[in-house]
Scaffold this active site. Structure first.
Site, PDB file in Angstrom:
ATOM      1  N   CYS A   2       6.840  10.922  11.875  1.00 61.82           N
ATOM      2  CA  CYS A   2       7.935  11.808  11.735  1.00 61.82           C
ATOM      3  C   CYS A   2       8.928  11.288  12.613  1.00 61.82           C
ATOM      4  O   CYS A   2       8.822  10.532  13.649  1.00 61.82           O
ATOM      5  CB  CYS A   2       7.570  13.158  12.085  1.00 61.82           C
ATOM      6  N   ARG A  27      10.896   7.015   9.171  1.00 61.16           N
ATOM      7  CA  ARG A  27      10.009   7.355   9.688  1.00 61.16           C
ATOM      8  C   ARG A  27       9.245   8.325   8.780  1.00 61.16           C
ATOM      9  O   ARG A  27       8.249   8.761   9.103  1.00 61.16           O
ATOM     10  CB  ARG A  27      10.094   8.021  11.040  1.00 61.16           C
ATOM     11  N   TRP A  74       7.092  13.315   7.502  1.00 66.60           N
ATOM     12  CA  TRP A  74       6.231  12.461   6.595  1.00 66.60           C
ATOM     13  C   TRP A  74       4.855  13.375   6.699  1.00 66.60           C
ATOM     14  O   TRP A  74       4.296  13.202   7.849  1.00 66.60           O
ATOM     15  CB  TRP A  74       6.246  11.070   7.018  1.00 66.60           C
ATOM     16  N   ASN A 100       6.357  14.826  16.694  1.00 66.75           N
ATOM     17  CA  ASN A 100       5.971  13.884  16.218  1.00 66.75           C
ATOM     18  C   ASN A 100       4.297  13.611  16.804  1.00 66.75           C
ATOM     19  O   ASN A 100       4.551  13.322  17.883  1.00 66.75           O
ATOM     20  CB  ASN A 100       6.818  12.896  16.187  1.00 66.75           C
ATOM     21  N   GLY A 101       3.484  13.191  15.722  1.00 68.17           N
ATOM     22  CA  GLY A 101       2.259  12.799  16.401  1.00 68.17           C
ATOM     23  C   GLY A 101       1.024  13.799  15.870  1.00 68.17           C
ATOM     24  O   GLY A 101       1.247  14.373  14.936  1.00 68.17           O
ATOM     25  N   GLU A 476       0.985 -11.377   1.256  1.00 70.76           N
ATOM     26  CA  GLU A 476       2.015 -10.624   1.703  1.00 70.76           C
ATOM     27  C   GLU A 476       2.916 -10.359   0.317  1.00 70.76           C
ATOM     28  O   GLU A 476       3.464  -9.283   0.216  1.00 70.76           O
ATOM     29  CB  GLU A 476       2.785 -11.422   2.539  1.00 70.76           C
ATOM     30  N   LYS A 480       4.190  -6.725  -1.255  1.00 71.94           N
ATOM     31  CA  LYS A 480       5.527  -6.280  -1.509  1.00 71.94           C
ATOM     32  C   LYS A 480       5.871  -5.651  -2.869  1.00 71.94           C
ATOM     33  O   LYS A 480       6.344  -4.580  -2.913  1.00 71.94           O
ATOM     34  CB  LYS A 480       6.586  -7.449  -1.253  1.00 71.94           C
ATOM     35  N   GLU A 483       3.989  -2.226  -2.841  1.00 73.32           N
ATOM     36  CA  GLU A 483       4.703  -1.094  -2.157  1.00 73.32           C
ATOM     37  C   GLU A 483       5.852  -0.742  -2.483  1.00 73.32           C
ATOM     38  O   GLU A 483       6.473   0.459  -2.535  1.00 73.32           O
ATOM     39  CB  GLU A 483       4.654  -1.465  -0.604  1.00 73.32           C
ATOM     40  N   HIS A 499     -14.977 -17.757  -8.882  1.00 74.56           N
ATOM     41  CA  HIS A 499     -16.110 -17.164  -8.513  1.00 74.56           C
ATOM     42  C   HIS A 499     -16.088 -15.742  -9.155  1.00 74.56           C
ATOM     43  O   HIS A 499     -16.609 -14.746  -8.442  1.00 74.56           O
ATOM     44  CB  HIS A 499     -16.051 -17.095  -7.120  1.00 74.56           C
ATOM     45  N   LYS A 601       7.947   3.880   7.883  1.00 77.08           N
ATOM     46  CA  LYS A 601       8.146   2.909   8.842  1.00 77.08           C
ATOM     47  C   LYS A 601       7.449   3.391  10.141  1.00 77.08           C
ATOM     48  O   LYS A 601       7.324   4.662  10.379  1.00 77.08           O
ATOM     49  CB  LYS A 601       9.507   2.564   9.205  1.00 77.08           C
TER      50      LYS A 601
HETATM   51  C1  F6R Z   1       5.063  -3.453   4.545  1.00 79.66           C
HETATM   52  C2  F6R Z   1       5.344  -2.540   6.070  1.00 79.66           C
HETATM   53  C3  F6R Z   1       3.965  -2.148   6.524  1.00 79.66           C
HETATM   54  C4  F6R Z   1       3.705  -2.781   8.064  1.00 79.66           C
HETATM   55  C5  F6R Z   1       2.839  -2.123   8.967  1.00 79.66           C
HETATM   56  C6  F6R Z   1       2.831  -2.668  10.163  1.00 79.66           C
HETATM   57  O1  F6R Z   1       6.203  -3.829   4.282  1.00 79.66           O
HETATM   58  O2  F6R Z   1       6.244  -2.472   6.248  1.00 79.66           O
HETATM   59  O3  F6R Z   1       2.750  -2.841   6.084  1.00 79.66           O
HETATM   60  O4  F6R Z   1       4.173  -3.883   8.011  1.00 79.66           O
HETATM   61  O5  F6R Z   1       2.797  -0.895   8.800  1.00 79.66           O
HETATM   62  O6  F6R Z   1       3.940  -2.016  10.880  1.00 79.66           O
HETATM   63  P1  F6R Z   1       4.607  -2.775  12.252  1.00 79.66           P
HETATM   64  O7  F6R Z   1       5.104  -4.168  11.871  1.00 79.66           O
HETATM   65  O8  F6R Z   1       5.766  -1.955  12.656  1.00 79.66           O
HETATM   66  O9  F6R Z   1       3.668  -2.772  13.242  1.00 79.66           O
END
Ligand code: F6R
Length: 606
Positions: A2, A27, A74, A100-101, A476, A480, A483, A499, A601
């Site tokens: 949050c 967040r 969140w 937050n936490g 990766e 993308k 998500e 396999h 995030k």
């Molecule tokens: C994907 C994404 C997440 C972060 C992951 C780690 O686009 O943003 O998978 O990469 O939560 O976050 P950080 O880099 O902030 O430790």
């Protein structure tokens, strides 16, 4: 997961809090709320929805006050409802709290408080905080003592803030593990989960450390240790980011803006001092065993680092998803753990680093956010300087981390005598051209990728395939797609296909194959086999490749051709293409690309 913020000293904080939690929406954005002191009374306004709509629904801007706190949520404990939205009021109605936490012992505390006559209106862990403050204040008649006693009984993690009508000219805040900082201007003070919450008002920040609390008035602030109650001297840190870089700047989404900022972030990664690169490379080479950790995108970036260090320096680093690290690695003072993190606040990665530290193992990190917990925790940090990454989806930070890992690989390569000085110079020259090449790709290929994305956006299943260093790129890129567009995409090493997975190839599944440049002969040919295996079963293959003159038209069902570049920079271009593909698929499917449905995030919970 949050965001919290607070402001004191402005004539009208409602507007400042609006900007502030809007900047923190990355967040969490399922609900939000504000507490103000209006005519000596606490006023709480909250609802479910994004900041803008809640502000409108609740008509918050019409309330004027010079003190307030705010929260954007969140959901973790308790569903998305108005009752579960912060701020929470104490039973006595004199304390309003945002948190937050995660309070891990909240059930116990709640039962105890209920026995003592306190009533709860939400399902959250956070609501115990105002009740505890009220309970301890009733005994102590002192706000600071009540806060210290509350901190003492809370287990788990918190960044919390409250205002109280007992002392209506002060904001109180406290921290354990979740991020918290103060913003200091002359006659105005702010609190926030990160710089973005007050960057529009001040660039002076004070970082609150674990176990500290702060008492803030419009004229000043004091930070104290919660155990001893003694004042802690603090230094003011200058934020280097400017508030303009946190804005969308004409782009429809932050994700697209940040994809377009990548030439600059790669350049910033190349400008990091050679001494910093050498420090991390020396820590790796000194270690008996060095590990790489990260989660989500940063796990895949770390995996990219694993291949880079193996290819350039002949050094194999086990690479572990941070959340699995404790189950796998038995580290001590002879080892080294290198973490990769955009936010520097991710719970899983912090836990892996804390575990390493507990075992006296040296630690390092590549982090974007200066002043973040991780940046301060590790023995050696490289600040990547990518600027604020606002979109929840990581793009520009990830590509910059990749560039830093290549630089570490090159440094280590010389040290391990795996590459010559000449090769080093050649690769560095190639890397220096990368910003310009990315710039060209963005300008010239976006339209075509947009059309491809639009054409195939209804495809329900994708296989993303790559071999060698293109395997983490495939992982990766698939992440993308998942998500942003909520489309099933499975990343896999090309060699894995035969396999078992080949059984899946039919008209319901499309494949994307990340081709290496032809000069990487072995890898190129083995990747080509995967394409042939799929095509032999009439499967669809979108080939992303560098071979403009090949006979690829017959080979791929659809192709995306990149300019021919050296193998050391080729994977970067593949990533950019995959980011755009995910972005345009997301927009074609009308997804909320900057705030996808299942990701926040800074995942600050475990
Ligand atoms: C994907 C994404 C997440 C972060 C992951 C780690 O686009 O943003 O998978 O990469 O939560 O976050 P950080 O880099 O902030 O430790």
């Amino acid at each position: 997961m949050c965001g919290i913020s607070g402001a004191i000293g402005l004539k009208d904080v409602s507007n400042a809090l609006f900007e502030s939690i809007r900047n923190l929406e990355y967040r969490g954005y399922d609900s939000c709320g504000v507490a103000l002191i209006e005519k000596k009374r606490l006023l709480v306004k909250k609802n479910i929805g994004e900041v803008e709509s809640v502000y409108r629904k609740e008509n918050i801007l019409r309330h004027r006050s010079n003190i307030g706190i705010a929260h954007t949520r969140w959901a973790t404990h308790g569903s998305v409802t108005k009752d579960n939205t912060h701020p929470f009021l104490s039973k006595c109605g004199k304390f309003a709290v945002v948190h937050n936490g995660i309070i891990s012992n909240y059930r116990l505390l709640r039962e105890q408080l209920i026995r003592e006559g306190y009533r709860f209106h939400s399902e959250t862990d956070s609501e115990v905080i105002p009740q505890l403050l009220s309970k301890f204040y009733a005994k102590e008649k002192n706000i600071e003592l009540a806060l210290r006693k509350t901190m003492n009984v809370l287990e788990g993690t918190f960044a919390l803030a409250f205002i109280t009508t007992y002392l209506p000219d002060h904001i109180f805040c406290a921290k354990r593990e979740s991020p918290l900082m103060l913003g200091i201007a002359d006659e105005t003070k702010f609190i926030g989960s990160d710089f973005n919450s007050f960057i529009d008002f001040t660039k002076n920040a004070v970082i609150i450390e674990d176990g500290e609390y702060a008492v803030i008035s419009k004229d000043g602030y004091i930070v104290k240790n919660s155990i001893t109650g003694e004042e802690v001297a603090k230094t003011i840190m200058k934020i280097e980011w400017d508030s303009e870089t946190s804005k969308k700047g004409g782009y429809p989404h932050y994700m697209l803006k940040e994809i377009y900022e990548q030439p600059q972030t790669v350049q910033n990664a190349l400008d990091i001092s050679e001494d910093d690169i050498a420090d991390l490379s020396n820590m790796i080479s000194k270690a008996r065993q060095a590990y790489l950790v990260g989660v989500g995108t940063t796990f895949y970036v770390a995996k990219f680092g694993k291949y880079t260090l193996a290819n350039l320096a002949g050094q194999f680093l086990p690479t572990v998803s941070s959340d699995e690290f404790m189950s796998l690695a038995n580290v001590d003072s002879n080892d080294f753990v290198l973490a990769v993190s955009q936010s520097g606040e991710t719970y899983d990665t912090l836990s892996a680093l804390r575990y390493a530290k507990l075992n006296k193992c040296p630690t390092g990190a590549i982090v974007n956010v200066m002043g973040s917990t991780m940046a301060r925790l590790v023995d050696k940090v490289i600040l990547q300087g990518s600027g604020p990454e606002i979109s929840v989806i990581s793009t520009k930070a990830a590509i910059s981390q990749m560039a830093i890992l290549v630089r570490i690989g090159l440094h280590l390569g010389i040290k391990n005598k795996k590459i010559s000085k000449q090769t080093y110079k050649k690769h560095m020259k190639d890397l220096r051209e990368l910003p310009e090449i990315i710039h060209g790709i963005l300008n010239e290929r976006s339209g075509f990728i947009h059309r491809i994305a639009h054409r195939y956006c209804q495809v329900k299943h994708w296989l993303y395939l790559g071999r060698g260093i293109y395997y983490p790129i495939a992982l990766e890129s698939a992440l993308k797609m998942k998500e942003v567009a909520y489309v099933h995409a499975e990343g896999m090493p090309g060699g894995f296909l035969k396999h078992g997975t080949l059984a899946m190839i039919d008209e319901n599944i499309n494949s994307i194959v990340f081709m290496p440049p032809k000069e990487d002969k072995k890898l190129y040919e083995s990747t080509l086999h995967c394409v042939e295996e799929i095509r032999a079963r009439s499967g669809f293959v979108l080939g992303i490749h560098f071979d403009a003159r090949g006979k690829n038209k017959d080979l791929f069902s659809e192709e995306l051709i990149l300019p021919s570049v050296s193998p050391v920079v080729a994977p970067f271009l593949q990533v950019v293409i995959a980011q755009l593909l995910a972005y345009f698929t997301g927009t074609s499917l009308k997804r909320n690309v900057d705030k996808p449905r299942a990701l926040a995030k800074s995942v600050t919970v475990g």
